[in-house]
Design a protein around this motif. Structure first.
Motif, PDB file in Angstrom:
ATOM      1  N   PRO A 152       0.674  -1.296   0.045  1.00 56.43           N
ATOM      2  CA  PRO A 152       0.151  -0.070   0.043  1.00 56.43           C
ATOM      3  C   PRO A 152       0.898   1.161  -0.064  1.00 56.43           C
ATOM      4  CG  PRO A 152      -0.682  -1.488   1.588  1.00 56.43           C
ATOM      5  CD  PRO A 152       0.823  -2.159   1.101  1.00 56.43           C
ATOM      6  N   PHE A 153       0.306   2.402  -0.643  1.00 56.67           N
ATOM      7  CA  PHE A 153       1.067   3.590  -0.612  1.00 56.67           C
ATOM      8  C   PHE A 153       0.287   4.890  -0.261  1.00 56.67           C
ATOM      9  CE2 PHE A 153      -0.206   2.675  -4.899  1.00 56.67           C
ATOM     10  CZ  PHE A 153      -0.555   3.782  -5.328  1.00 56.67           C
ATOM     11  N   ILE A 154       0.825   5.943  -0.130  1.00 55.54           N
ATOM     12  CA  ILE A 154       0.025   7.097  -0.163  1.00 55.54           C
ATOM     13  C   ILE A 154       1.102   8.083  -1.002  1.00 55.54           C
ATOM     14  CG2 ILE A 154      -0.518   9.085   1.528  1.00 55.54           C
ATOM     15  CD1 ILE A 154      -0.586   7.069   3.706  1.00 55.54           C
ATOM     16  N   LYS A 155       0.258   8.744  -1.843  1.00 54.27           N
ATOM     17  CA  LYS A 155       0.906   9.891  -2.817  1.00 54.27           C
ATOM     18  C   LYS A 155       1.336  11.107  -2.146  1.00 54.27           C
ATOM     19  CE  LYS A 155      -1.361   8.189  -6.841  1.00 54.27           C
ATOM     20  NZ  LYS A 155      -2.202   8.363  -7.971  1.00 54.27           N
ATOM     21  N   VAL A 156       2.502  11.539  -2.011  1.00 49.93           N
ATOM     22  CA  VAL A 156       2.942  12.554  -1.280  1.00 49.93           C
ATOM     23  C   VAL A 156       3.876  13.395  -1.905  1.00 49.93           C
ATOM     24  CG1 VAL A 156       3.125  11.570   1.139  1.00 49.93           C
ATOM     25  CG2 VAL A 156       4.995  11.252  -0.287  1.00 49.93           C
ATOM     26  N   LYS A 157       4.160  14.694  -1.661  1.00 52.43           N
ATOM     27  CA  LYS A 157       4.797  15.493  -2.479  1.00 52.43           C
ATOM     28  C   LYS A 157       5.847  16.122  -1.382  1.00 52.43           C
ATOM     29  CE  LYS A 157       4.271  19.506  -5.448  1.00 52.43           C
ATOM     30  NZ  LYS A 157       3.232  20.446  -6.085  1.00 52.43           N
ATOM     31  N   SER A 158       7.172  15.754  -2.211  1.00 55.87           N
ATOM     32  CA  SER A 158       8.559  16.370  -1.436  1.00 55.87           C
ATOM     33  C   SER A 158       8.491  17.658  -1.101  1.00 55.87           C
ATOM     34  CB  SER A 158       9.526  15.864  -2.002  1.00 55.87           C
ATOM     35  OG  SER A 158      10.802  16.651  -1.412  1.00 55.87           O
ATOM     36  N   LEU A 159       8.714  18.082   0.218  1.00 57.43           N
ATOM     37  CA  LEU A 159       8.814  19.656   0.445  1.00 57.43           C
ATOM     38  C   LEU A 159       9.858  20.251   0.142  1.00 57.43           C
ATOM     39  CD1 LEU A 159       7.230  19.312   4.422  1.00 57.43           C
ATOM     40  CD2 LEU A 159       6.206  19.989   2.196  1.00 57.43           C
ATOM     41  N   SER A 160      10.928  19.393  -0.201  1.00 54.96           N
ATOM     42  CA  SER A 160      12.287  19.864  -0.369  1.00 54.96           C
ATOM     43  C   SER A 160      12.424  20.139  -1.853  1.00 54.96           C
ATOM     44  CB  SER A 160      13.611  18.973   0.142  1.00 54.96           C
ATOM     45  OG  SER A 160      13.363  17.724  -0.412  1.00 54.96           O
ATOM     46  N   THR A 161      11.867  19.189  -2.853  1.00 54.95           N
ATOM     47  CA  THR A 161      12.214  19.220  -4.288  1.00 54.95           C
ATOM     48  C   THR A 161      10.919  19.428  -5.170  1.00 54.95           C
ATOM     49  OG1 THR A 161      11.717  16.420  -4.575  1.00 54.95           O
ATOM     50  CG2 THR A 161      14.088  17.465  -4.110  1.00 54.95           C
ATOM     51  N   GLY A 162       9.789  19.197  -4.272  1.00 55.49           N
ATOM     52  CA  GLY A 162       8.387  19.539  -4.911  1.00 55.49           C
ATOM     53  C   GLY A 162       7.798  18.389  -5.660  1.00 55.49           C
TER      54      GLY A 162
ATOM     55  N   ARG B 275       5.384   8.060  -4.354  1.00 53.88           N
ATOM     56  CA  ARG B 275       4.772   7.103  -3.649  1.00 53.88           C
ATOM     57  C   ARG B 275       5.393   6.559  -2.410  1.00 53.88           C
ATOM     58  NH1 ARG B 275       2.004   3.084  -8.201  1.00 53.88           N
ATOM     59  NH2 ARG B 275       0.675   4.696  -9.422  1.00 53.88           N
ATOM     60  N   LEU B 276       4.728   7.036  -1.274  1.00 50.96           N
ATOM     61  CA  LEU B 276       5.465   6.312  -0.076  1.00 50.96           C
ATOM     62  C   LEU B 276       4.610   5.117   0.194  1.00 50.96           C
ATOM     63  CD1 LEU B 276       6.790   8.429   2.601  1.00 50.96           C
ATOM     64  CD2 LEU B 276       4.794   6.986   3.595  1.00 50.96           C
ATOM     65  N   PHE B 277       5.713   4.123   0.305  1.00 53.62           N
ATOM     66  CA  PHE B 277       5.060   2.719   0.309  1.00 53.62           C
ATOM     67  C   PHE B 277       5.327   2.382   1.522  1.00 53.62           C
ATOM     68  CE2 PHE B 277       6.272   2.698  -4.239  1.00 53.62           C
ATOM     69  CZ  PHE B 277       5.223   2.006  -4.588  1.00 53.62           C
ATOM     70  N   ILE B 278       4.409   1.564   2.317  1.00 56.86           N
ATOM     71  CA  ILE B 278       4.175   1.375   3.516  1.00 56.86           C
ATOM     72  C   ILE B 278       4.039  -0.237   3.870  1.00 56.86           C
ATOM     73  CG2 ILE B 278       3.012   1.606   5.842  1.00 56.86           C
ATOM     74  CD1 ILE B 278       1.788   4.405   4.462  1.00 56.86           C
ATOM     75  N   ARG B 279       4.940  -0.535   4.709  1.00 61.38           N
ATOM     76  CA  ARG B 279       4.871  -2.012   5.223  1.00 61.38           C
ATOM     77  C   ARG B 279       4.403  -2.176   6.577  1.00 61.38           C
ATOM     78  NH1 ARG B 279      10.235  -4.244   3.959  1.00 61.38           N
ATOM     79  NH2 ARG B 279       9.397  -4.967   2.049  1.00 61.38           N
ATOM     80  N   ARG B 280       3.432  -3.140   6.821  1.00 64.35           N
ATOM     81  CA  ARG B 280       3.157  -3.482   8.185  1.00 64.35           C
ATOM     82  C   ARG B 280       4.229  -4.647   8.552  1.00 64.35           C
ATOM     83  NH1 ARG B 280      -2.024  -6.303   9.785  1.00 64.35           N
ATOM     84  NH2 ARG B 280      -0.709  -8.137   9.773  1.00 64.35           N
ATOM     85  N   GLY B 281       4.860  -4.658   9.716  1.00 63.54           N
ATOM     86  CA  GLY B 281       5.841  -5.899  10.149  1.00 63.54           C
ATOM     87  C   GLY B 281       4.902  -6.832  10.709  1.00 63.54           C
TER      88      GLY B 281
END
Length: 184
Positions: free
Chosen positions: A139-149, A153-159
């Motif tokens: 699963p992922f959340i679409k994010v925008k980098s504050l430094s580069t703009g 996709r920020l992929f998230i793993r549940r351990g």
């Protein structure tokens, strides 16, 4: 991590859940970095093929109360429902929610290697074959980098679930590869 607070995205006819989750997570990221660095962990109780429509914040009651006083949700209040700060249920298991970075495109890796001056175009074509591409179904959340703009996709793993909690720091996304949060 004896306390938690849930933030649920409300159904909306104008905006889909993924868009609202991206906006919520972007605000959370900025606020964690400014007000609660390393102190608050996040989990996604509806984690499956997508992160879901709920984010749980985990910490001490004092830290969560102080964080909620920062009015970091300004502008999203009409789109979310925020629970009271509650105690974690007795007997809850624990797990990590961590970020996974995927080196997705061989072409992007080649361009980057040439741009950074690590390889020439010919060397990049030879050393970075198409088979170097990686994909993931996480699963992922679409994010925008504050430094580069740049959007990513920020992929998230549940351990794996654990009986005992593991301590550690949480990053500015509220994620950690070692510190656990309660899972219930």
């Amino acid at each position: 991590m004896e306390s938690y607070q849930e933030i649920r995205i409300l159904p909306n006819l104008e905006f889909d859940t993924e868009l609202l989750m991206a906006a919520l997570f972007a605000k959370l990221h900025r606020a964690l970095g400014q007000h609660a660095a390393g102190k608050i962990g996040v989990s996604f109780p509806h984690y499956a093929r997508k992160p879901g429509d709920v984010i749980r914040l985990h910490s001490t009651a004092a830290a969560l109360n102080a964080f909620s006083q920062t009015s970091w949700l300004k502008g999203l209040n009409d789109y979310v429902d925020i629970s009271e700060i509650r105690n974690v249920p007795a007997g809850a298991k624990h797990c990590c929610f961590s970020r996974v970075q995927v080196k997705s495109s061989a072409e992007r890796l080649r361009r980057r290697s040439v741009k950074k001056g690590w390889l020439s175009e010919a060397e990049a074509l030879e050393r970075i074959p198409d088979s170097k591409s990686q994909t993931t179904a996480l699963p992922f959340i679409k994010v925008k980098s504050l430094s580069t703009g740049e959007a990513f996709r920020l992929f998230i793993r549940r351990g794996a679930l654990q009986v005992d909690p593991a301590g550690g720091e949480f990053g500015a996304y509220g994620l950690s590869a070692v510190a656990t949060v309660p899972w219930f």
